[in-house]
Design a protein around this motif. Structure first.
Motif, short mmCIF file in Angstrom:
data_model
loop_
_atom_site.label_atom_id
_atom_site.label_comp_id
_atom_site.label_asym_id
_atom_site.label_seq_id
_atom_site.Cartn_x
_atom_site.Cartn_y
_atom_site.Cartn_z
N ALA A 185 24.77 13.05 46.18
CA ALA A 185 25.75 13.67 47.06
C ALA A 185 25.07 14.66 47.98
CB ALA A 185 26.82 14.36 46.24
N ARG B 58 41.68 7.83 51.86
CA ARG B 58 40.45 7.31 51.26
C ARG B 58 40.74 6.39 50.11
NH1 ARG B 58 35.71 10.24 49.56
NH2 ARG B 58 36.06 12.34 50.25
N GLN C 131 44.01 1.03 35.76
CA GLN C 131 43.87 2.30 36.46
C GLN C 131 43.44 2.08 37.90
OE1 GLN C 131 42.02 6.03 34.96
NE2 GLN C 131 40.22 5.37 36.06
N ALA C 132 42.48 1.18 38.09
CA ALA C 132 41.99 0.90 39.45
C ALA C 132 43.13 0.37 40.32
CB ALA C 132 40.84 -0.09 39.39
N GLN C 133 43.97 -0.50 39.74
CA GLN C 133 45.10 -1.04 40.50
C GLN C 133 46.08 0.07 40.89
OE1 GLN C 133 46.85 -3.85 37.81
NE2 GLN C 133 45.29 -5.42 38.10
N VAL D 158 35.36 18.09 47.97
CA VAL D 158 34.90 17.34 46.81
C VAL D 158 33.39 17.09 46.85
CG1 VAL D 158 35.45 15.05 47.76
CG2 VAL D 158 35.53 15.40 45.31
N ARG E 56 47.06 5.31 46.56
CA ARG E 56 46.36 5.54 47.82
C ARG E 56 47.16 4.93 48.98
NH1 ARG E 56 41.35 3.22 46.29
NH2 ARG E 56 40.64 5.01 45.08
N ARG F 255 34.71 15.79 55.33
CA ARG F 255 35.84 14.92 55.65
C ARG F 255 37.09 15.40 54.94
NH1 ARG F 255 34.19 11.53 52.64
NH2 ARG F 255 31.94 11.59 52.71
N LEU G 64 36.89 13.55 36.11
CA LEU G 64 36.17 13.92 37.33
C LEU G 64 35.87 12.72 38.20
CD1 LEU G 64 33.92 16.50 35.53
CD2 LEU G 64 35.38 17.06 37.46
N GLY G 65 35.81 11.53 37.58
CA GLY G 65 35.59 10.32 38.35
C GLY G 65 36.78 10.02 39.26
N VAL G 66 37.98 10.17 38.71
CA VAL G 66 39.19 9.92 39.50
C VAL G 66 39.26 10.89 40.67
CG1 VAL G 66 41.71 10.01 39.44
CG2 VAL G 66 40.49 8.90 37.58
N SER H 183 28.72 15.61 53.23
CA SER H 183 29.69 14.57 53.00
C SER H 183 31.08 15.13 52.71
CB SER H 183 29.25 13.69 51.83
OG SER H 183 29.37 14.43 50.63
N ALA I 3 36.73 12.38 42.16
CA ALA I 3 35.69 12.04 43.14
C ALA I 3 36.15 10.90 44.04
CB ALA I 3 34.40 11.67 42.42
N GLU I 4 36.94 9.98 43.50
CA GLU I 4 37.37 8.84 44.29
C GLU I 4 38.58 9.13 45.16
OE1 GLU I 4 37.76 5.09 42.49
OE2 GLU I 4 35.63 5.03 41.98
N LEU J 249 45.61 3.36 41.05
CA LEU J 249 45.06 4.31 42.02
C LEU J 249 45.14 3.73 43.43
CD1 LEU J 249 41.91 5.81 40.22
CD2 LEU J 249 44.14 6.86 40.56
#
Lengths: 348, 351
Positions: free
Chosen positions: A336, A348, A194-196, A243, A202, A343, A219-221, A340, A223-224, A198
């Motif tokens: 948070a 990102r 998943q990290a790869q 966000v 990006r 932006r 919700l983590g995805v 912030s 947020a990133e 995403l």
């Protein structure tokens, strides 16, 4: 914001006829997506996030589905009034989609190469086979497939889930669309994969400058990846905002409940604080605010049952709750800060 | 209404905080291996084996939760099935209160099984659609001949109450329930025989966030009330951290790191644990910039042809020649009571 929006969904309602009655899958939803922006659409299963996206692409099967109301403006043009031909031209050129399950979105009897070439040539008839193959290699290279020329001849079953999703992203960005709809693009994948993926998404966004509508339950995805968030519940939008603001100080009790339900990787939480009950049936939507049967903020007040709260139009951070102001003191994440969120979510 | 202030509180004592020590050991797994033969040709000769689980050892104490995490294909579910006797172990021992499940007779196994029960991932698929809830939950009592009809009815009502359902639900069929309610039924069924150990195989993975939190909270309450030991298997690292006292991280059939949850998450020492934790998206936009992410190259190798030496070496940034030659033992190299199967294990510091 809506003046310059690339995509503007306005008051959209989508219904499905079933044996149990009419399902109001999307119940007067409005949101905007600006050019180059990443907007996260979150909610639990059945909240209408995917159906909204399918409506944008003209992919609602009619019957049983029906667009009951609203407009979908893309670059100022109403897609609901567009002819089939116009839509066909738009899809894949201007707007493209990445689905959840990469393995079943690819055709098992054609090689990956054939499928990418087919996409390229469908949109550019003058493109030679050879040139299309070269472009396919270039695209696969871009999404991080090593030894792309050698792997063009392989079939989807020979590729892992992560590689298939890279191929799907390659197809989606092939014509440099202005809008990319990614529906749970990493849900079927393992976390390191998943990290790869995403990361690839990006970068693809960075390269093409496309706006992304990122549909997810994670919700983590969001947020990133996202700059702005749209939270959906029971077919409607309950909250939207930058966000950072939305996670730091949610203004809708449902958003707050979702965040309090989440076990955290980065902190020890003694007890989770789940939302009581279950999401309602979309055949018999609760009157007034759809969240009122599960809401702790309601405290027996009749207004929540009688009157449907509006999302409002002023400002970026908005919530569809009559008593939203009572939540202003509640914060979920101490890390948070409100500032912030100012932006934009690009690159990102 | 709020969750406890998160984010900033990520730093915690490195010791085994939260581990309930002194509980009697109820389950012990020693060098467990499960190999599935690969057959080929007309005569179906065995040409190789998928080494799904390849030398796994751990123990579980009464009242404790051991989390088993890893990505798909790492062998965590096969471990669960082997413990339940649903797949045959190729080697090793599974001791339940000192009795070896693998070498006992059928009659003994039947007795032991009463004390170890399992809850599956997909509640819809693991409940018989043609049976009422009463029959589903009471079936085990019937099979073991533990109660007559009337007693079963009373026990089922009690169990349904325990998992937050109403007694009148007993006469309904599975299709009349939502996913969260079905999982409650699955838990009630597992509790019917008063087990000591529950094996929970991805019990909340198919559920939405708000329902998932309800089930996790229910499991925690049941553990406190009944003193159950949990083997909690999941790919969701956040859920595992939340519910576990100790955590074992698996990769390609082996445990790569095991220790107290606060230690494994706060100060991981194995490169795989470190990369796994760094890959999880955290629902805190303000933390995105603060985190460093380790992106792994490539995919998980096939368990039918695992790399020599350390199995993680093909994706590891620390790998040297030694890693290809020598299998790293799961031992405590950092003096932190957190065995790690890496020649170069070191504490990376709290995230």
């Amino acid at each position: 914001m809506s003046a310059g929006a690339l995509l503007s969904v306005r008051d959209l309602a989508v219904e499905f006829r079933t044996s149990e009655g009419v399902v109001h899958a999307v119940d007067h939803v409005s949101y905007d997506v600006g050019g180059g922006e990443v907007v996260g659409v979150v909610g639990e299963s059945g909240c209408g996030k995917t159906v909204t996206a399918l409506a944008v692409l003209g992919l609602i099967a009619t019957p049983p589905g029906r667009i009951a109301a609203g407009e979908i403006l893309f670059d100022g043009r109403d897609l609901l009034q567009a002819s089939r031909r116009e839509l066909q031209h738009l899809r894949g050129n201007e707007i493209s989609m990445i689905f959840q399950d990469p393995q079943s979105s690819l055709n098992p009897v054609f090689t990956i190469g054939q499928q990418i070439v087919a996409v390229l040539r469908a949109h550019d008839r003058r493109l030679s086979n050879r040139a299309a193959r070269a472009r396919a290699v270039e695209l696969l290279d871009k999404v991080g497939i090593t030894d792309a020329p050698g792997r063009l001849h392989e079939y989807p079953h020979q590729w892992s889930g992560g590689m298939c999703q890279r191929a799907m992203i390659a197809m989606a960005i092939a014509n440099r669309p202005r809008l990319l709809i990614a529906d749970e693009p990493t849900t079927a994948l393992d976390v390191t994969i998943q990290a790869q993926v995403l990361d690839v998404l990006r970068e693809a966004q960075h390269d093409t400058g496309a706006a992304i509508v990122l549909i997810t339950h994670d919700l983590g995805v969001v947020a990133e990846m996202a700059g702005r968030v749209v939270v959906m519940y029971a077919g409607g939008v309950v909250e939207t905002g930058w966000v950072g603001d939305l996670f730091a100080s949610p203004r809708h009790p449902y958003t707050l409940g979702l965040l309090a339900s989440l076990p955290r990787l980065d902190a020890e939480v003694e007890r989770l604080d789940p939302i009581a009950g279950q999401p309602p049936s979309l055949v018999r939507r609760p009157s007034g605010c759809a969240f009122h049967p599960r809401c702790r903020l309601r405290q027996g007040r009749d207004r929540c049952v009688d009157e449907r709260p509006a999302l409002g139009v002023k400002g970026v951070h908005r919530a569809a709750c009559h008593f939203s102001h009572e939540l202003s003191g509640e914060t979920v994440s101490a890390g948070a800060t409100g500032a912030s969120g100012e932006r934009a979510g690009i690159g990102r | 209404m709020t969750a406890s202030p998160a984010g900033e509180l990520a730093v915690e004592p490195a010791g085994g905080q939260g581990v309930r020590l002194g509980g009697e050991e109820v389950l012990r797994v020693e060098d467990l291996a499960v190999h599935f033969p690969i057959r080929s040709g007309l005569r179906r000769r065995q040409v190789g084996a998928v080494r799904a689980v390849d030398g796994v050892s751990f123990s579980l104490a009464a009242g404790e939760t051991l989390g088993l995490v890893g990505e798909s294909g790492c062998g965590k579910s096969t471990t669960a099935l082997a413990i339940m006797g649903l797949v045959r172990a190729s080697a090793g021992r599974i001791l339940f209160r000192g009795e070896d499940i693998l070498s006992c007779t059928r009659a003994q196994l039947r007795q032991i099984r009463r004390q170890v029960q399992i809850v599956f991932q997909d509640p819809q698929g693991s409940l018989n659609p043609r049976m009422t809830v009463e029959r589903i939950v009471g079936e085990a009592l019937e099979i073991h001949g533990l109660a007559d009809r009337r007693a079963i009815r009373a026990r089922v009502a009690e169990l349904l109450g325990l998992v937050g359902l109403a007694p009148e639900h007993a006469n309904r069929y599975p299709h009349q329930f939502s996913g969260g309610q079905l999982q409650r039924i699955g838990i009630a069924r597992a509790l019917a025989l008063d087990p000591h150990v529950l094996v929970l195989d991805e019990p909340v993975s198919a559920l939405d966030v708000s329902i998932q939190a309800q089930i996790v909270t229910l499991l925690q309450r049941l553990q406190e009330e009944l003193g159950l030991a949990y083997l909690f298997i999941s790919h969701d690292l956040s859920v595992v951290r939340h519910i576990s006292d100790r955590v074992a991280v698996m990769y390609l059939g082996r445990i790569v790191e095991i220790g107290a949850a606060s230690g494994v998450y706060g100060t991981p020492t194995h490169p795989y644990t470190q990369s796994l934790l760094s890959a999880v998206p955290v629902p805190d936009p303000a933390a995105v910039q603060r985190r460093t992410r380790i992106l792994l190259q490539g995919d998980i190798p096939s368990p039918s042809a695992p790399p020599s030496g350390c199995r993680f070496r093909t994706r590891c940034w620390k790998a040297e020649d030694r890693c290809a030659e020598e299998v790293p033992d799961l031992v405590d190299r950092c003096a932190c009571d957190q065995p790690s199967a890496c020649h170069f294990a070191e504490v990376a510091g709290a995230r």
